[in-house]
Enzyme design. Structure first.
Site, mmCIF file in Angstrom:
data_model
loop_
_atom_site.group_PDB
_atom_site.id
_atom_site.type_symbol
_atom_site.label_atom_id
_atom_site.label_comp_id
_atom_site.label_asym_id
_atom_site.label_seq_id
_atom_site.Cartn_x
_atom_site.Cartn_y
_atom_site.Cartn_z
ATOM 1 N N LYS A 1 -3.008 11.742 -10.394
ATOM 2 C CA LYS A 1 -3.166 10.839 -9.253
ATOM 3 C C LYS A 1 -2.341 11.367 -8.083
ATOM 4 O O LYS A 1 -1.129 11.578 -8.204
ATOM 5 C CB LYS A 1 -2.710 9.429 -9.633
ATOM 6 C CG LYS A 1 -2.789 8.456 -8.470
ATOM 7 C CD LYS A 1 -2.556 7.040 -8.915
ATOM 8 C CE LYS A 1 -2.529 6.113 -7.714
ATOM 9 N NZ LYS A 1 -2.295 4.722 -8.122
ATOM 10 N N LYS B 1 -7.792 11.290 -9.554
ATOM 11 C CA LYS B 1 -7.915 10.329 -8.466
ATOM 12 C C LYS B 1 -7.184 10.819 -7.235
ATOM 13 O O LYS B 1 -6.041 11.273 -7.392
ATOM 14 C CB LYS B 1 -7.308 9.001 -8.953
ATOM 15 C CG LYS B 1 -7.299 7.880 -7.946
ATOM 16 C CD LYS B 1 -6.551 6.723 -8.527
ATOM 17 C CE LYS B 1 -6.484 5.624 -7.486
ATOM 18 N NZ LYS B 1 -5.519 4.618 -7.855
HETATM 19 C C1 PBG Z 1 -1.693 1.491 -7.399
HETATM 20 C C2 PBG Z 1 -3.129 1.842 -7.289
HETATM 21 C C3 PBG Z 1 -3.723 2.339 -6.148
HETATM 22 C C4 PBG Z 1 -5.067 2.489 -6.424
HETATM 23 C C5 PBG Z 1 -5.277 2.083 -7.740
HETATM 24 N N1 PBG Z 1 -4.039 1.685 -8.271
HETATM 25 C C6 PBG Z 1 -3.185 2.603 -4.794
HETATM 26 C C7 PBG Z 1 -1.904 3.290 -4.668
HETATM 27 O O1 PBG Z 1 -1.514 4.110 -5.492
HETATM 28 O O2 PBG Z 1 -1.266 3.008 -3.657
HETATM 29 C C8 PBG Z 1 -6.076 2.981 -5.425
HETATM 30 C C9 PBG Z 1 -7.496 2.716 -5.690
HETATM 31 C C10 PBG Z 1 -8.359 2.825 -4.484
HETATM 32 O O3 PBG Z 1 -7.935 3.248 -3.399
HETATM 33 O O4 PBG Z 1 -9.522 2.455 -4.616
HETATM 34 N N2 PBG Z 1 -1.137 1.407 -8.645
#
Ligand code: PBG
Length: 346
Positions: free
Chosen positions: A216, A270
């Site tokens: 991520k 992601k």
């Molecule tokens: C946070 C989380 C995020 C997303 C999923 N879980 C955002 C972040 O890390 O700030 C993003 C998903 C999306 O943008 O659709 N735990």
């Protein structure tokens, strides 16, 4: 009077005659007709590949639009039950739940994350007892619960790793108790997959799966999601001390390797389209169930361009989803899931 320019010549020995060059190898032969294109198609997107992320909010009979995510609403638990039943009827195998926590319940210690009656746990129980057999994936991270919007606990200016992991191990158990089928840690703390596996097994949840947000990245494409869960308002600073640097591919693979060794059943990359190389490498290296998250900003970009008439929404959506399959994904988390399912079913 001017004389007409002589016809352009390519300089080939026989202009317009490529016989010597191609020697019969014409790639376009297979592309002539629909049936032929269908026969030679290498990747397919099916409804069974889709995971639908949904947002929850307190109350009843509420669907609260999220401005930066057209046609995505925060839903109260009863509405989420209806929506997941519809998703299941469309053939969507699983939903991923994300809460908009009442601001009054957010605090420094993310205490609401450990409340067995929190929004996610109630929604989970309601969906799992509603008669639908859709899979329920719950998010493990602290950002919807902390007053500072970070995914972990803070001491001074530091997001502290080990206490955050301990907190999320308990969070995982209460989600499993509420009926979650898959625990999905999205926080990027070190060691959390192993700690969650141990905690689940110790609490009698050895069958609960873990889908790890392994690679991520610290991305700009999460903006609309943060609006939806309310952390745009709370977040102080950025997440670069735990999420991956967008420049790093080898490091992403090391993260995946660690999560696999700690017991992840499924891994995720992601965001989606900007990181197809990471997705491809992950699938090639590990041959594990591998998922891509087409994140909120990606969805918003396609919707915004389509709303302006700059791209065709339906074909851009389907092309973007298919690209994940071609790159090696076994499935895709996408806000397009119900729209795409409808098209695939017709
Ligand atoms: C946070 C989380 C995020 C997303 C999923 N879980 C955002 C972040 O890390 O700030 C993003 C998903 C999306 O943008 O659709 N735990």
């Amino acid at each position: 009077m001017t004389t007409p320019a002589p016809p352009l010549s390519t300089g080939f020995p026989h202009d317009h005659d490529l016989t010597d060059i191609l020697q019969g190898r014409r790639m376009r032969r297979n592309r002539q007709t629909d049936w032929s294109r269908s026969l030679v198609r290498e990747s397919t997107l099916t409804v069974g590949d889709l995971i639908w992320p949904i947002f929850l909010v307190e109350g009843t009979a509420i669907r609260q639009p999220v401005e930066s995510l057209p046609d995505v609403s925060r839903m109260s638990v009863d509405e989420a039950v209806t929506a997941t039943r519809e998703a299941s009827d469309l053939g969507i195998p699983a939903v991923a739940l994300f809460p908009y926590t009442d601001p009054a319940l957010r605090d420094e210690s993310a205490s609401e994350a450990l409340n067995p009656q929190n929004l996610v746990c109630r929604a989970c129980r309601a969906i799992k007892t509603s008669g639908s057999d859709i899979g329920v994936i719950t998010d493990v991270a602290l950002d919807p619960y902390t007053s500072h919007g970070q995914d972990g606990l803070m001491v001074g200016n530091e997001i502290v790793n080990d206490p955050s992991v301990a907190h999320m191990a308990v969070q995982s158990i209460i989600q499993a108790e509420a009926g979650a089928d898959v625990i999905a840690p999205s926080d990027m703390m070190d060691g959390r997959v192993g700690a969650i596996r141990r905690a689940l097994d110790g609490a009698g949840f050895s069958n609960t799966q873990i889908m790890a947000y392994s690679a991520k990245f610290a991305s700009s494409f999460y903006g609309p999601f943060r609006d939806a869960v309310g952390s745009s308002a709370t977040l102080k600073g950025d997440k670069r001390t735990y999420q991956l640097d967008p420049a790093n591919g080898d490091e992403a693979l090391r993260e995946v390797a660690l999560d696999v060794s700690e017991g992840a059943d499924m891994v995720m990359v992601k965001p989606g389209l900007p990181y197809l190389d990471i997705l491809y490498r992950t699938k090639q290296a590990f041959q594990l169930p591998t998922f891509a998250y087409q994140v909120s900003g990606e969805y918003a970009m396609i919707r915004a361009a389509a709303a302006n008439g700059w791209i065709d929404e339906e074909s851009a959506m389907m092309e973007s989803l298919l690209a994940f399959k071609r790159a090696g994904a076994d499935g895709v988390l996408s806000y397009f899931a119900p729209m795409a399912a409808q098209i695939l079913n017709r």
